[in-house]
Scaffold this motif. Structure first.
Motif, PDB file in Angstrom:
ATOM      1  N   TYR A 176       0.816  -1.223   0.000  1.00  0.00           N
ATOM      2  CA  TYR A 176       0.000   0.000   0.000  1.00  0.00           C
ATOM      3  C   TYR A 176       0.847   1.269   0.000  1.00  0.00           C
ATOM      4  CZ  TYR A 176      -4.049  -2.934   0.636  1.00  0.00           C
ATOM      5  OH  TYR A 176      -5.045  -3.878   0.424  1.00  0.00           O
ATOM      6  N   ALA A 177       2.052   1.200   0.507  1.00  0.00           N
ATOM      7  CA  ALA A 177       2.969   2.348   0.478  1.00  0.00           C
ATOM      8  C   ALA A 177       4.362   1.854   0.815  1.00  0.00           C
ATOM      9  CB  ALA A 177       2.535   3.425   1.474  1.00  0.00           C
ATOM     10  N   TYR A 178       5.364   2.588   0.342  1.00  0.00           N
ATOM     11  CA  TYR A 178       6.746   2.254   0.705  1.00  0.00           C
ATOM     12  C   TYR A 178       7.621   3.492   0.611  1.00  0.00           C
ATOM     13  CZ  TYR A 178       8.167   2.426  -4.225  1.00  0.00           C
ATOM     14  OH  TYR A 178       8.442   2.849  -5.501  1.00  0.00           O
ATOM     15  N   CYS A 179       8.736   3.441   1.300  1.00  0.00           N
ATOM     16  CA  CYS A 179       9.783   4.448   1.150  1.00  0.00           C
ATOM     17  C   CYS A 179      11.119   3.774   1.426  1.00  0.00           C
ATOM     18  CB  CYS A 179       9.578   5.622   2.108  1.00  0.00           C
ATOM     19  SG  CYS A 179      10.790   6.947   1.841  1.00  0.00           S
ATOM     20  N   LEU A 180      12.036   3.951   0.506  1.00  0.00           N
ATOM     21  CA  LEU A 180      13.387   3.425   0.656  1.00  0.00           C
ATOM     22  C   LEU A 180      14.321   4.590   0.952  1.00  0.00           C
ATOM     23  CD1 LEU A 180      13.541   1.014  -2.437  1.00  0.00           C
ATOM     24  CD2 LEU A 180      12.514   0.629  -0.175  1.00  0.00           C
ATOM     25  N   MET A 181      14.958   4.529   2.112  1.00  0.00           N
ATOM     26  CA  MET A 181      15.934   5.530   2.511  1.00  0.00           C
ATOM     27  C   MET A 181      17.325   4.919   2.373  1.00  0.00           C
ATOM     28  SD  MET A 181      14.071   8.127   3.295  1.00  0.00           S
ATOM     29  CE  MET A 181      15.211   9.169   4.210  1.00  0.00           C
ATOM     30  N   PRO A 182      18.374   5.731   2.353  1.00  0.00           N
ATOM     31  CA  PRO A 182      19.708   5.149   2.151  1.00  0.00           C
ATOM     32  C   PRO A 182      20.053   4.023   3.117  1.00  0.00           C
ATOM     33  CG  PRO A 182      19.817   7.520   1.893  1.00  0.00           C
ATOM     34  CD  PRO A 182      18.421   7.214   2.364  1.00  0.00           C
ATOM     35  N   ASN A 183      19.629   4.145   4.384  1.00  0.00           N
ATOM     36  CA  ASN A 183      20.019   3.107   5.353  1.00  0.00           C
ATOM     37  C   ASN A 183      18.857   2.348   5.992  1.00  0.00           C
ATOM     38  OD1 ASN A 183      18.983   5.029   7.065  1.00  0.00           O
ATOM     39  ND2 ASN A 183      20.832   5.230   8.316  1.00  0.00           N
ATOM     40  N   HIS A 184      17.609   2.580   5.535  1.00  0.00           N
ATOM     41  CA  HIS A 184      16.475   1.826   6.063  1.00  0.00           C
ATOM     42  C   HIS A 184      15.300   1.901   5.095  1.00  0.00           C
ATOM     43  CE1 HIS A 184      15.389   5.883   7.483  1.00  0.00           C
ATOM     44  NE2 HIS A 184      14.134   5.447   7.578  1.00  0.00           N
ATOM     45  N   PHE A 185      14.272   1.120   5.376  1.00  0.00           N
ATOM     46  CA  PHE A 185      13.083   1.160   4.529  1.00  0.00           C
ATOM     47  C   PHE A 185      11.823   1.008   5.368  1.00  0.00           C
ATOM     48  CE2 PHE A 185      14.104  -3.413   4.559  1.00  0.00           C
ATOM     49  CZ  PHE A 185      12.872  -3.978   4.842  1.00  0.00           C
ATOM     50  N   HIS A 186      10.717   1.493   4.802  1.00  0.00           N
ATOM     51  CA  HIS A 186       9.383   1.358   5.390  1.00  0.00           C
ATOM     52  C   HIS A 186       8.440   0.783   4.339  1.00  0.00           C
ATOM     53  CE1 HIS A 186       9.976   3.931   9.011  1.00  0.00           C
ATOM     54  NE2 HIS A 186      10.888   4.507   8.256  1.00  0.00           N
ATOM     55  N   LEU A 187       7.557  -0.107   4.775  1.00  0.00           N
ATOM     56  CA  LEU A 187       6.526  -0.660   3.903  1.00  0.00           C
ATOM     57  C   LEU A 187       5.209  -0.718   4.661  1.00  0.00           C
ATOM     58  CD1 LEU A 187       8.546  -3.698   2.558  1.00  0.00           C
ATOM     59  CD2 LEU A 187       7.492  -1.993   1.062  1.00  0.00           C
ATOM     60  N   LEU A 188       4.123  -0.417   3.986  1.00  0.00           N
ATOM     61  CA  LEU A 188       2.781  -0.658   4.522  1.00  0.00           C
ATOM     62  C   LEU A 188       2.168  -1.761   3.671  1.00  0.00           C
ATOM     63  CD1 LEU A 188       0.438   0.040   6.420  1.00  0.00           C
ATOM     64  CD2 LEU A 188      -0.262   1.800   4.770  1.00  0.00           C
ATOM     65  N   VAL A 189       1.882  -2.886   4.305  1.00  0.00           N
ATOM     66  CA  VAL A 189       1.437  -4.069   3.555  1.00  0.00           C
ATOM     67  C   VAL A 189       0.215  -4.700   4.218  1.00  0.00           C
ATOM     68  CG1 VAL A 189       3.805  -4.556   2.808  1.00  0.00           C
ATOM     69  CG2 VAL A 189       2.892  -5.680   4.855  1.00  0.00           C
ATOM     70  N   ARG A 190      -0.451  -5.532   3.435  1.00  0.00           N
ATOM     71  CA  ARG A 190      -1.498  -6.402   3.974  1.00  0.00           C
ATOM     72  C   ARG A 190      -1.141  -7.829   3.623  1.00  0.00           C
ATOM     73  NH1 ARG A 190      -5.692  -8.864   1.684  1.00  0.00           N
ATOM     74  NH2 ARG A 190      -5.713  -7.546  -0.181  1.00  0.00           N
ATOM     75  N   VAL A 191      -1.197  -8.716   4.599  1.00  0.00           N
ATOM     76  CA  VAL A 191      -0.977 -10.130   4.331  1.00  0.00           C
ATOM     77  C   VAL A 191      -2.158 -10.648   3.511  1.00  0.00           C
ATOM     78  CG1 VAL A 191      -0.700 -12.424   5.352  1.00  0.00           C
ATOM     79  CG2 VAL A 191       0.381 -10.431   6.424  1.00  0.00           C
ATOM     80  N   CYS A 192      -1.894 -11.480   2.534  1.00  0.00           N
ATOM     81  CA  CYS A 192      -2.954 -12.030   1.692  1.00  0.00           C
ATOM     82  C   CYS A 192      -3.970 -12.801   2.527  1.00  0.00           C
ATOM     83  CB  CYS A 192      -2.357 -12.954   0.640  1.00  0.00           C
ATOM     84  SG  CYS A 192      -1.389 -12.092  -0.622  1.00  0.00           S
ATOM     85  N   SER A 193      -5.133 -12.997   1.960  1.00  0.00           N
ATOM     86  CA  SER A 193      -6.176 -13.756   2.639  1.00  0.00           C
ATOM     87  C   SER A 193      -5.783 -15.228   2.737  1.00  0.00           C
ATOM     88  CB  SER A 193      -7.497 -13.633   1.881  1.00  0.00           C
ATOM     89  OG  SER A 193      -7.406 -14.321   0.641  1.00  0.00           O
ATOM     90  N   TRP A 194      -6.449 -15.934   3.619  1.00  0.00           N
ATOM     91  CA  TRP A 194      -6.185 -17.363   3.768  1.00  0.00           C
ATOM     92  C   TRP A 194      -6.387 -18.098   2.444  1.00  0.00           C
ATOM     93  CZ3 TRP A 194      -3.917 -20.345   7.296  1.00  0.00           C
ATOM     94  CH2 TRP A 194      -4.063 -21.737   7.177  1.00  0.00           C
ATOM     95  N   ASP A 195      -7.435 -17.762   1.725  1.00  0.00           N
ATOM     96  CA  ASP A 195      -7.713 -18.419   0.435  1.00  0.00           C
ATOM     97  C   ASP A 195      -6.582 -18.182  -0.559  1.00  0.00           C
ATOM     98  OD1 ASP A 195     -10.104 -19.377   1.390  1.00  0.00           O
ATOM     99  OD2 ASP A 195     -11.333 -17.842   0.431  1.00  0.00           O
ATOM    100  N   GLU A 196      -6.050 -16.964  -0.575  1.00  0.00           N
ATOM    101  CA  GLU A 196      -4.932 -16.656  -1.479  1.00  0.00           C
ATOM    102  C   GLU A 196      -3.679 -17.408  -1.061  1.00  0.00           C
ATOM    103  OE1 GLU A 196      -5.574 -12.096  -2.942  1.00  0.00           O
ATOM    104  OE2 GLU A 196      -5.364 -12.405  -0.782  1.00  0.00           O
ATOM    105  N   LEU A 197      -3.413 -17.441   0.233  1.00  0.00           N
ATOM    106  CA  LEU A 197      -2.215 -18.125   0.718  1.00  0.00           C
ATOM    107  C   LEU A 197      -2.263 -19.619   0.426  1.00  0.00           C
ATOM    108  CD1 LEU A 197      -1.857 -16.277   4.137  1.00  0.00           C
ATOM    109  CD2 LEU A 197      -0.329 -16.062   2.177  1.00  0.00           C
ATOM    110  N   GLU A 198      -3.439 -20.212   0.531  1.00  0.00           N
ATOM    111  CA  GLU A 198      -3.572 -21.650   0.277  1.00  0.00           C
ATOM    112  C   GLU A 198      -3.205 -22.022  -1.153  1.00  0.00           C
ATOM    113  OE1 GLU A 198      -6.592 -24.023   3.049  1.00  0.00           O
ATOM    114  OE2 GLU A 198      -7.595 -22.662   1.652  1.00  0.00           O
ATOM    115  N   LYS A 199      -3.316 -21.070  -2.068  1.00  0.00           N
ATOM    116  CA  LYS A 199      -2.993 -21.329  -3.474  1.00  0.00           C
ATOM    117  C   LYS A 199      -1.502 -21.170  -3.754  1.00  0.00           C
ATOM    118  CE  LYS A 199      -7.518 -19.634  -4.904  1.00  0.00           C
ATOM    119  NZ  LYS A 199      -8.240 -18.501  -5.520  1.00  0.00           N
TER     120      LYS A 199
END
Length: 198
Positions: free
Chosen positions: A50-73
């Motif tokens: 959903y969002a990210y930023c890469l800095m020279p010495n670190h990074f940030h990510l905003l994510v959602r883990v996939c649904s159970w149905d998606e993971l099962e595939k």
């Protein structure tokens, strides 16, 4: 919040990791692009971004883990969500570190031992996290506006180009591109009450 909760299906997380010591994760533009490419390759079966930023010495990510149905595939998923997601993240970061070490003729760890993960468990946190991530280069004194930092998702939300980001969901959340920009201009990305400093 310690930032080490378990990953669960369909939940949002703010991920953060940092280079060891005074090292940098990225020394040139190619490093940033390669890092994102490897991220997509290793995590597309388990995370939506959903969002990210890469800095020279670190990074940030905003994510959602996939649904159970998606993971099962997903190939090689054995029913333990946290372990599966962590393995994908580990493969991504370890693979990048190996390539980085070869390119720059260095040895040893590149990232700190663990990726911090803060569950984004309410609407206020989601809104603040998107803004905080994009404001990171401003808050660290690299640029005066998120638009001026090349290595974040901010530009993707103002573009019509194809993207792997969940752009439509984020733009809709902010009630349109104009409101998205206005929010970033009015709010400087303070997450002090929601997350420990990094």
């Amino acid at each position: 919040m310690k930032g080490l909760g378990l990953f669960e299906p369909d939940k949002f997380y703010h991920l953060v990791n940092h280079a060891v010591g005074s090292e940098n994760l990225f020394r040139c533009s190619d490093n940033y692009y390669y890092f994102l490419n490897r991220y997509a390759y290793h995590t597309q079966e388990v995370l939506k971004t959903y969002a990210y930023c890469l800095m020279p010495n670190h990074f940030h990510l905003l994510v959602r883990v996939c649904s159970w149905d998606e993971l099962e595939k997903a190939p090689k998923f054995e029913g333990v969500v946290h372990k599966f997601v962590m393995q994908k993240i580990s493969n991504w970061l370890n693979g990048y570190a190996r390539a980085y070490n070869i390119k720059y003729e260095r040895k040893g760890a590149l990232f700190i031992d663990y990726t911090k993960r803060f569950e984004v468990d309410n609407e206020e946190y989601f809104t603040a996290a998107v803004n905080y991530i994009h404001q990171n280069p401003v808050n660290h004194g690299f640029v005066s506006h998120p638009y001026d930092w090349e290595h974040s998702s901010y530009h993707a939300f103002l573009s019509q180009k194809s993207t792997k980001l969940k752009r439509d969901e984020v733009v809709e959340w902010f009630r349109g591109t104009n409101e998205f920009q206005k929010f970033h201009q009015m709010n400087k990305g303070n997450l002090d009450d929601l997350i420990e400093g990094f």
